[in-house]
Design a protein around this motif. Sequence first.
Motif, PDB file in Angstrom:
ATOM      1  N   PHE A 180      65.652  64.550 -15.827  1.00 14.22           N
ATOM      2  CA  PHE A 180      66.265  64.003 -14.611  1.00 14.22           C
ATOM      3  C   PHE A 180      66.056  62.487 -14.526  1.00 14.22           C
ATOM      4  CE2 PHE A 180      65.574  62.772 -10.106  1.00 14.22           C
ATOM      5  CZ  PHE A 180      66.880  62.948  -9.647  1.00 14.22           C
ATOM      6  N   LEU A 191      68.873  59.607 -14.544  1.00 18.77           N
ATOM      7  CA  LEU A 191      68.985  58.725 -13.384  1.00 18.77           C
ATOM      8  C   LEU A 191      68.995  57.257 -13.823  1.00 18.77           C
ATOM      9  CD1 LEU A 191      69.054  59.485 -10.331  1.00 18.77           C
ATOM     10  CD2 LEU A 191      66.612  58.954 -10.232  1.00 18.77           C
ATOM     11  N   ILE A 207      73.292  60.527  -7.810  1.00 21.41           N
ATOM     12  CA  ILE A 207      73.306  61.934  -8.247  1.00 21.41           C
ATOM     13  C   ILE A 207      74.562  62.650  -7.782  1.00 21.41           C
ATOM     14  CG2 ILE A 207      70.797  62.246  -8.421  1.00 21.41           C
ATOM     15  CD1 ILE A 207      70.914  63.473  -5.583  1.00 21.41           C
ATOM     16  N   SER A 257      75.430  65.958  -5.977  1.00 24.48           N
ATOM     17  CA  SER A 257      74.692  66.933  -5.161  1.00 24.48           C
ATOM     18  C   SER A 257      75.473  68.208  -4.959  1.00 24.48           C
ATOM     19  CB  SER A 257      74.390  66.339  -3.786  1.00 24.48           C
ATOM     20  OG  SER A 257      73.578  65.222  -3.929  1.00 24.48           O
TER      21      SER A 257
END
Lengths: 283, 354
Positions: free
Chosen positions: B99, B103, B143, B145
Amino acid sequence: MKTIIEAHNLRRDFKKITAVRDVSFAINEGEIFGLLGHNGAGKTTTIRMLTGQLRPTSGEGAIDGFDIATEQSITKPLIGVVFDSQNLYERMTGRENLNLFADLYGIKHYCVQELIELIRLQHRSNEKIETYSNGMKQRVLIARALLHNPKIIFLDEPTRGLDPTSAREIRDTIKALAKTGVTIFLTTHYMEEADELCNRVAFIENGEIVALDTPHNLKLKYGERRVIVTITEHEKKSFSLVDPNDIQQLASLMSNGTIQTIHSQEAALEDVFIKLAGQEFEK
Amino acid sequence: MNIKRMAILARKDLIDSIRTPRLLLIIITPLVISLAIGLFFNDKFTLKITLFSPTPTELTTALGEMEFVDILIQDTAAEVRLAIENNSAAVGVILPENFDNALANSEFPQVTFLLADNSTESQAGLSLVQQTVQLLSPNPSPIMSSIEVLEPDIEQGVSLRGNLGKDQFAVVMFLAMGLVSNGIMLVSTLVVEERERKTLDALLISPASYSDVAMSKAVVGVIYSIVGGSVVLFTQSGFTGNIMFTLVLLLIGSLALSLLGLLVGSLAENIHALNSYGGLLIFPLTLPAIIGILGTNPYIHYLQFLPTYHLVQGIALAMDGQAEKITSNLIMLTIQCFVIFGAVVWSLKRRETA
């Protein structure tokens, strides 16, 4: 003499029950006036109407010339009331109870001290009322009623439930008050008390006044004048002084010289009431 | 009414209430319960977030450093779902593999959020996680979502709690209970006891009127309510947000409830009748606080006619610093105050002309 309390056809109904029925009387300034009657006869209702606690259903009443229903702001300061219940703040001291009412009347607290001395409670005045005897509580109630120097004191059964010594003290206080010129309106069960204290009494029965006069006149009017004659140790006779037959018999005994002792038997106020109301009072 | 005589009578009742065990109990019970719960269950507000990440992530560290966040790390995504289903957390976060790298490389990783319901607590948790992710990335929308609400229906309706957590709202609940206790039970008992002990007869012979006597009791109710309420707020850290509005609501709420107590006291003939009327009133009056702590409820708006509804909602908003939303509560509470006052005046006149 000035009339200070007036009732004219005062009536109070509670739903279907009439507690006081067209009662009329006038009380003079400085008088001790007794209202006598059974429980439920209408004594307390009459007091409650005169003191402004209950509005009359009809009729009129006046305190010192002021209407009891519409001029309460004037009549309230003129009266003091000793209620039939010992309605004091039990968790407050005697002094606190009196100070509270002194504050409501706008009276300085040193006057309270004077009253405490008058009712001889100096040593217990800072103790809670719940620790007082009935007699002491009654004295505090009287002091509370006197705080603002009222012209009239209403006393509703002031000696009920008191021991003989306390009752005597309360009666002495009432007599002392009367000497200062305060008008006293008293209700009581005790006929001897009314006889001893009152200038005039009224008998109330089923909400109606059935007789009103001085105790002396009432006894003369309704009582029977009699004598008790002792002839021997075991033989006593009662003779009426108004019955011609009795008078003749008495005269005969006296002329024979057989009488040992002779006592007059005056009618008591209680006898008068029994005659008028047909029931005996609670002793 | 005469202010001086009211003050004399109120002073008498203030002292008499403390000396009378029954009345003292009414005053101190809500305080003692509130203090005891505060002492033994002094949990600070915590937002429980459960998280699964196949690889280590900075997000857990960032969230973990927050004082009010309690983070539960799960081994699988299924465990996250289970934790939410069991109400062990308000928000669940399922991160993809690597992650942090995704990112940093602006790859817009897919993040799944699981919310227990639509409560403000869940929404606040979601927002917090999203903002924290934002801090870890240079992108404005770093991100992708996906949000799933497990029990959306339960949370439809009104929440009197607003953004307050259960622990914070508990302060409002104890406050409302204290005000109801002092307002209804204390004031009405003072009125009825005065009548039962026949001391009222003695007062009415004095220059005091029935209105003086009755209103002095309401003053006593307001004083004890404000003192008690302030103690609850002070000891339970309730003086947060807009303190002035909290105090204004406390004042108007105590007045409304004390007047209601006066009305009950005027209507009840004796202590037995009072216990019946009082008991009947206390339960519905405390309902908004009790239902409020449970969260959102679709039927709670039916209780708007109760002063405690607006009191509870208003204080919760004031504590959350949302002063601009309090106006309607203040207006409604004031209107209710006037309506109750009108009823009290009617009952006083009825007594005085008896």
